[in-house]
Structures are given as structure tokens and as C-alpha cells.
Write a protein that holds these residues in place. Structure first.
Motif, PDB file in Angstrom:
ATOM      1  N   GLU A  33       4.166   6.717  -3.141  1.00 39.19           N
ATOM      2  CA  GLU A  33       5.416   7.314  -3.583  1.00 39.19           C
ATOM      3  C   GLU A  33       5.645   8.584  -2.760  1.00 39.19           C
ATOM      4  OE1 GLU A  33       5.565   7.682  -7.864  1.00 39.19           O
ATOM      5  OE2 GLU A  33       4.814   5.651  -8.072  1.00 39.19           O
ATOM      6  N   PHE A  53       0.817  -1.219   0.000  1.00 36.77           N
ATOM      7  CA  PHE A  53       0.000   0.000   0.000  1.00 36.77           C
ATOM      8  C   PHE A  53       0.848   1.265   0.000  1.00 36.77           C
ATOM      9  CE2 PHE A  53      -2.323  -3.416   2.098  1.00 36.77           C
ATOM     10  CZ  PHE A  53      -3.512  -3.426   1.385  1.00 36.77           C
ATOM     11  N   PHE A  61      -7.140  13.161   2.029  1.00 37.38           N
ATOM     12  CA  PHE A  61      -7.594  12.838   0.672  1.00 37.38           C
ATOM     13  C   PHE A  61      -8.841  13.615   0.259  1.00 37.38           C
ATOM     14  CE2 PHE A  61      -5.491   9.741  -2.059  1.00 37.38           C
ATOM     15  CZ  PHE A  61      -4.316   9.629  -1.341  1.00 37.38           C
ATOM     16  N   PHE A  96       3.335  13.923 -10.749  1.00 37.42           N
ATOM     17  CA  PHE A  96       1.911  13.704 -10.433  1.00 37.42           C
ATOM     18  C   PHE A  96       1.589  14.076  -8.998  1.00 37.42           C
ATOM     19  CE2 PHE A  96       0.991   9.806  -7.881  1.00 37.42           C
ATOM     20  CZ  PHE A  96       2.287   9.372  -7.651  1.00 37.42           C
ATOM     21  N   LYS A  97       2.632  14.218  -8.179  1.00 39.30           N
ATOM     22  CA  LYS A  97       2.462  14.695  -6.802  1.00 39.30           C
ATOM     23  C   LYS A  97       3.819  15.143  -6.297  1.00 39.30           C
ATOM     24  CE  LYS A  97       2.828  11.017  -3.678  1.00 39.30           C
ATOM     25  NZ  LYS A  97       2.242   9.910  -2.939  1.00 39.30           N
ATOM     26  N   CYS A 121      -0.625   4.340 -10.290  1.00 39.22           N
ATOM     27  CA  CYS A 121      -1.500   3.387  -9.588  1.00 39.22           C
ATOM     28  C   CYS A 121      -2.983   3.704  -9.702  1.00 39.22           C
ATOM     29  CB  CYS A 121      -1.107   3.321  -8.113  1.00 39.22           C
ATOM     30  SG  CYS A 121       0.510   2.596  -7.885  1.00 39.22           S
ATOM     31  N   ASN A 144      -8.344  16.923  -0.727  1.00 35.91           N
ATOM     32  CA  ASN A 144      -7.813  18.137  -1.342  1.00 35.91           C
ATOM     33  C   ASN A 144      -8.282  18.215  -2.788  1.00 35.91           C
ATOM     34  OD1 ASN A 144      -6.448  18.926   0.978  1.00 35.91           O
ATOM     35  ND2 ASN A 144      -4.716  17.614   0.469  1.00 35.91           N
ATOM     36  N   GLY A 159      -3.429  11.223 -10.364  1.00 37.50           N
ATOM     37  CA  GLY A 159      -2.701  10.628 -11.482  1.00 37.50           C
ATOM     38  C   GLY A 159      -1.726   9.615 -10.928  1.00 37.50           C
TER      39      GLY A 159
HETATM   40  C1  UDX Z   1      -1.525   5.418  -4.213  1.00 30.72           C
HETATM   41  C2  UDX Z   1      -2.123   4.887  -2.885  1.00 30.72           C
HETATM   42  O1  UDX Z   1      -2.181   5.933  -1.914  1.00 30.72           O
HETATM   43  C3  UDX Z   1      -1.276   3.753  -2.357  1.00 30.72           C
HETATM   44  O2  UDX Z   1      -1.818   3.238  -1.166  1.00 30.72           O
HETATM   45  C4  UDX Z   1      -1.213   2.696  -3.423  1.00 30.72           C
HETATM   46  O3  UDX Z   1      -0.427   1.633  -2.994  1.00 30.72           O
HETATM   47  C5  UDX Z   1      -0.676   3.251  -4.723  1.00 30.72           C
HETATM   48  O4  UDX Z   1      -1.445   4.361  -5.142  1.00 30.72           O
HETATM   49  P1  UDX Z   1       0.472   7.075  -4.860  1.00 30.72           P
HETATM   50  O5  UDX Z   1       0.020   6.890  -6.279  1.00 30.72           O
HETATM   51  O6  UDX Z   1       1.919   7.005  -4.544  1.00 30.72           O
HETATM   52  O7  UDX Z   1      -0.255   5.979  -3.924  1.00 30.72           O
HETATM   53  O8  UDX Z   1      -0.011   8.526  -4.397  1.00 30.72           O
HETATM   54  P2  UDX Z   1      -1.177   9.165  -3.518  1.00 30.72           P
HETATM   55  O9  UDX Z   1      -0.550   9.912  -2.413  1.00 30.72           O
HETATM   56  O10 UDX Z   1      -2.233   8.203  -3.194  1.00 30.72           O
HETATM   57  O11 UDX Z   1      -1.755  10.253  -4.549  1.00 30.72           O
HETATM   58  C6  UDX Z   1      -2.384   9.858  -5.765  1.00 30.72           C
HETATM   59  C7  UDX Z   1      -2.851  11.047  -6.543  1.00 30.72           C
HETATM   60  O12 UDX Z   1      -3.971  11.656  -5.917  1.00 30.72           O
HETATM   61  C8  UDX Z   1      -1.824  12.157  -6.750  1.00 30.72           C
HETATM   62  O13 UDX Z   1      -1.882  12.617  -8.076  1.00 30.72           O
HETATM   63  C9  UDX Z   1      -2.282  13.237  -5.779  1.00 30.72           C
HETATM   64  O14 UDX Z   1      -1.893  14.515  -6.184  1.00 30.72           O
HETATM   65  C10 UDX Z   1      -3.779  13.056  -5.821  1.00 30.72           C
HETATM   66  N1  UDX Z   1      -4.480  13.548  -4.616  1.00 30.72           N
HETATM   67  C11 UDX Z   1      -4.218  12.984  -3.400  1.00 30.72           C
HETATM   68  C12 UDX Z   1      -5.422  14.554  -4.724  1.00 30.72           C
HETATM   69  O15 UDX Z   1      -5.694  15.064  -5.819  1.00 30.72           O
HETATM   70  N2  UDX Z   1      -6.066  14.974  -3.590  1.00 30.72           N
HETATM   71  C13 UDX Z   1      -5.835  14.443  -2.368  1.00 30.72           C
HETATM   72  O16 UDX Z   1      -6.450  14.877  -1.404  1.00 30.72           O
HETATM   73  C14 UDX Z   1      -4.871  13.410  -2.263  1.00 30.72           C
END
Ligand code: UDX
Length: 444
Positions: A156, A153, A256, A328-329, A267, A258, A264
Motif C-alpha cells: 500500500e 506483492f 525493512f 498503519f504506515k 496483510c 526500521n 500492522g
Molecule cells: C506488505 C508487503 O510488503 C507486501 O509485499 C504484501 O503484498 C502485503 O503486505 P503493506 O502491508 O502494504 O505490504 O506494507 P509494508 O510496507 O510491508 O509495511 C508493513 C508494516 O511494517 C507497516 O506497519 C510498516 O510501518 C511496518 N514496517 C515496515 C516497520 O515497522 N519497519 C520497517 O522497516 C518496514
């Protein structure tokens, strides 16, 4: 304990280094020579805070090595972690399992002693059972192979912390046959379990579904707040205040929520699509049709950002657009399905002069989108800009002051794609500030 980690991408490299950090003897296996050369030299082939130190320390202390040889892997250990990628198939929603299948096919033929393979990759439900059957068919006669599932889980940017101190451990085992996997997993993660991490034992299908469901929930949460953001934009509401207010309710929670240009990465987008595709194969497609809407809401954020920028510039021809953020983040150099880079690309293809800057993702962005113009600094990207877009919430962008950047741009207009700037401060500095999910016609 001795173990191998098969596949050394984001997931595998982190898992290998962290298992060594827990005190195990680890062999990382990959078929990509350039990746292996870097890892052997103690270098991480991607940006992940804190991973370099853990990798280097464990190589130096002799607990971590890398190889391209599956013969060596089969000989080295009787516990194997499968950590190769499961990308989206070209032109289809389903996951491409060719790398996972290749690992099982190669390894199973080489195993000479009883072994357990723990799958960590995100796979469609039913895959573990199929791989178990395949492994048993291919193994030399009399050699017992068990396939169990131990989904990962990690996020990144927080990969080391998430692997060493996960919220929970999930282990799925084949409940129809005698299993050694639970005992081995408890031994591997002994330190983690004794520090209080919940250990959830399930059957194979449940373990696979836990991962798919977790990602579907997270994607839904983000698209929910982005859908409400659209309503706020139409009705003069403020999405950030709204998210804070509903987030105070423990049942909802603020994480989560925001709003911005959406999710993106490698995953969430492909995992929700693969989940829908698999549900369809199982005859349960109606159950997940809402995920199509989750995906639509998410993709719509990108086009809305492009349209908003067009409005601000009064058309793209002749306009110069500064874009801060391509990853992407934040805390990642990953640009796979990055909303930021996608928006930059769309604006560029529609005729604007786009300048992109990102603290870590420049090399990957250039590779994926070579025709965009990349700048070496924030200042260079902002020079002569008609509008400034902040698309990834890196700390250095959040801490920018309107005064610093005001001297560079042609017009003081900023669009905050992540609701990460202090709008009042930018307005006080003489800028037109727009944040997604706030009344977009409002120039206050
Ligand atoms: C995600 C899951 O969190 C993780 O548990 C799984 O194993 C793989 O996929 P990750 O892709 O590394 O992890 O990033 P995450 O922090 O989940 O963010 C995913 C995307 O959502 C990013 O583009 C981020 O900018 C966006 N995001 C996140 C939002 O737009 N708003 C939020 O509040 C949180």
C-alpha cells in the motif's frame, strides 16, 4: 486481452486499473454497490497515491468498466483474476476463505467457454488446488476451467508502481494437467517481462507458499530489529546506528530494518498467523513456531510504547497526549491493525485525554475507534499536550520543527515511535526526546 478482476478492494482496484494501463480490456466486478459507484465515477474508495489518475485515464479511454454482474463477467472474458479479501477468521488464526469460495462457486456455474482463473489473493497453501477441483465440478459439462495462482506483492502506498513494475512475477500452475495459464500469463504481462522482470513458473503450492514466505520473512526482519531495539534500550545502544551498520552488509541489507512500534496493516499480521495455522494443519507446526515469537515481539512494541508514555506523563489520569499518526504506515489511509491507532486506543482507555491527528486516515479511524478525540490539524492535536507521540512517519511530521510545536504544548516531551525525527534537533530546541531502541532512561 479481455479480462475481469473479481473484487475491487486495495488489490483488485489497483490490479484492474493497472491491467487497463498495460492496454488490456478490463471489467472490474464487485458486490458492494457503494464501492462500484465510486469506481465508475473514476474515484478511488481509499487513499493510494497515483491510482486515481490511472483509473480515470483508463475509464475515459474505454479500457476499464465496472459491474456487479457475474453473468456479465462470465460472458465478457475467458481470463479472470480473483482478488477478493482473505481476512483472519474471528477468534482463530486461520484465513477466512468465504469470499474466495463464493467467487469460484458463482463464476464457475456461469462459464460457457474454456477459461483460466488466476488467483491473486493471499491464501493458505492447498487452496488453489481445491478451488480448481471445485471449479471443474461446478462448470457446465464439457467446459474446461483452469485455476492458476499469480500472487500479488504490492505494498500500500506504492501499489501502482509495484503492479506496473513488480520485482518479480510468480505464476503457479497445475502441473498434473495440460495448462494454458503460463502462455496466457506471459501474454498479459508481456510488457512487464520484456522490461526485464523475472518470471518464475512454479506449481500451485509453491506459488501460494512464495507469498506466505515473503510476508513471513518481512515480518521476521522487522521483529528482529525490534527485538534488538529492546536490548539497545536496556544496554544504552542506538538501534538506528546499529541498523545502518548491519545494513551495509549486502547479505542483510538496510531495507525493512526500521525499528519502532512495529508492523500492522491488512496483510503482515494476519498472513503470518494464517501461515502458522496452515502449517499446523499440515503437521509442520514446529517449523513455524518462531512466527509466534515474531508476532509477540511485534505486539509487545505497542504495550512498551504505552508504558513509556505513562512514565513520561507520570500517570495517565489528567494527562493530555498528542498523537500524530493513525494509519498503519505513511501514504495510506488504512487503519486495519494499525499500531498507531492501537496505542492511541490503549492510552485513551487507560484514562488520558488523547488527541489524534492523521493527514489521511481520520475518516477510517473515526469509524474503527469512534470514542477517541480527533483533531483537525497537527497544531490542534498538540495544544496543551503533556507529551507528543509520533506514531506514523508521514512527511509532514518528519519536517516539523521543535520551535513550531513548542509554542503549543504544555511540556516539551516527544516520543518518536518510528525513529523518524532528528533527535539532536529536538533536544537542541529544548525538548526531551525519546526514540524507541535508544537508551530510554537517557534524557540527553
Ligand atoms: C506488505 C508487503 O510488503 C507486501 O509485499 C504484501 O503484498 C502485503 O503486505 P503493506 O502491508 O502494504 O505490504 O506494507 P509494508 O510496507 O510491508 O509495511 C508493513 C508494516 O511494517 C507497516 O506497519 C510498516 O510501518 C511496518 N514496517 C515496515 C516497520 O515497522 N519497519 C520497517 O522497516 C518496514
Amino acid at each position: 486481452m479481455r479480462m475481469t478482476v473479481l473484487g475491487t478492494g486495495y488489490l483488485g482496484a489497483t490490479h484492474a486499473a493497472c491491467m487497463a494501463e498495460l492496454g488490456h480490456d478490463v471489467l472490474g466486478v464487485d458486490v458492494d454497490p457503494s464501492k462500484l459507484a465510486k469506481l465508475e465515477a473514476g474515484e478511488v474508495p481509499f487513499y493510494e497515491p497515483g491510482l486515481q489518475e490511472v483509473l480515470k485515464r483508463n475509464i475515459d479511454e474505454g479500457r476499464l468498466r465496472f459491474t456487479d454482474s457475474y453473468e456479465e463477467a462470465a460472458d465478457f472474458a475467458d481470463v479472470h483474476f480473483l482478488a477478493v479479501g482473505t481476512p483472519q477468521k474471528r477468534g482463530e488464526y486461520g484465513a477466512d476463505l468465504k469470499y474466495v469460495d463464493a467467487v469460484i462457486d458463482t463464476l464457475s456455474r456461469l462459464i460457457t467457454r474454456p477459461a483460466v482463473i488466476f488467483g491473486k489473493s493471499t491464501v493458505p497453501v492447498g487452496t488453489a488446488e481445491r478451488l480448481g477441483r471445485r471449479a471443474r465440478e461446478l462448470a457446465p459439462s464439457g467446459v474446461q476451467i483452469e485455476v492458476a495462482w499469480n500472487p500479488e506483492f504490492l505494498r500500500e502506498g506504492h501499489a501502482v508502481e509495484d503492479t506496473l513494475r513488480p520485482d518479480r512475477l510468480v505464476v503457479g500452475v497445475d502441473e498434473t494437467a495440460p495448462s494454458r495459464a503460463e502462455g496466457i500469463a506471459r501474454e498479459i504481462y508481456e510488457k512487464t517481462i520484456s522490461s526485464g522482470t523475472p518470471f518464475v513458473l512454479t506449481n500451485l503450492a509453491t506459488a501460494e507458499l512464495v507469498k506466505a514466505a515473503a510476508n513471513a520473512f518481512l515480518a521476521t526482519k522487522i521483529s528482529f530489529i525490534n527485538a534488538i531495539a529492546e536490548v539497545c534500550e536496556a544496554a544504552d545502544g542506538d538501534i538506528t546506528q546499529l541498523a545502518d551498520a548491519i545494513g551495509h552488509d549486502d547479505r542483510i541489507g538496510r531495507k525493512f530494518l526500521n525499528a519502532g512500534i512495529g508492523f500492522g496493516g491488512g496483510c503482515l499480521p494476519k498472513d503470518i498467523r494464517a501461515f502458522m495455522a496452515r502449517a499446523g494443519e499440515l503437521g509442520a507446526d514446529q517449523a513455524l513456531t518462531f512466527l509466534r515469537e515474531v508476532d509477540n515481539i511485534n505486539m509487545r512494541r505497542r504495550t512498551q510504547m504505552v508504558e513509556l508514555t505513562r512514565r513520561e506523563c507520570g500517570g495517565f489520569l489528567g494527562a493530555r497526549v498528542a498523537i500524530l499518526g493513525a494509519a498503519f504506515k505513511p501514504e495510506s489511509d488504512d487503519v486495519r491493525d494499525s499500531p498507531a491507532l492501537n496505542i492511541a486506543g490503549q492510552i485513551h482507555l487507560q484514562g488520558a485525554d488523547v488527541r489524534v491527528y492523521d493527514p489521511k486516515a481520520m475518516e477510517n479511524s473515526r469509524r474503527l475507534f469512534p470514542t477517541l478525540t480527533y483533531s483537525e490539524s497537527i497544531e490542534e492535536a498538540c495544544e496543551g499536550a503533556d507529551v507528543l507521540l509520533v506514531l506514523t512517519e508521514w512527511k509532514e511530521f518528519i519536517s516539523l520543527t521543535p520551535q513550531d510545536i513548542g509554542k503549543r504544548v504544555r511540556s516539551k516531551r516527544v516520543i518518536d515511535g518510528r525513529n523518524c525525527l532528528d533527535g539532536a534537533q529536538w533536544r537542541a530546541g529544548g525538548w526531551t526526546y525519546r526514540g524507541l531502541g535508544r537508551a530510554l532512561g537517557n534524557t540527553k
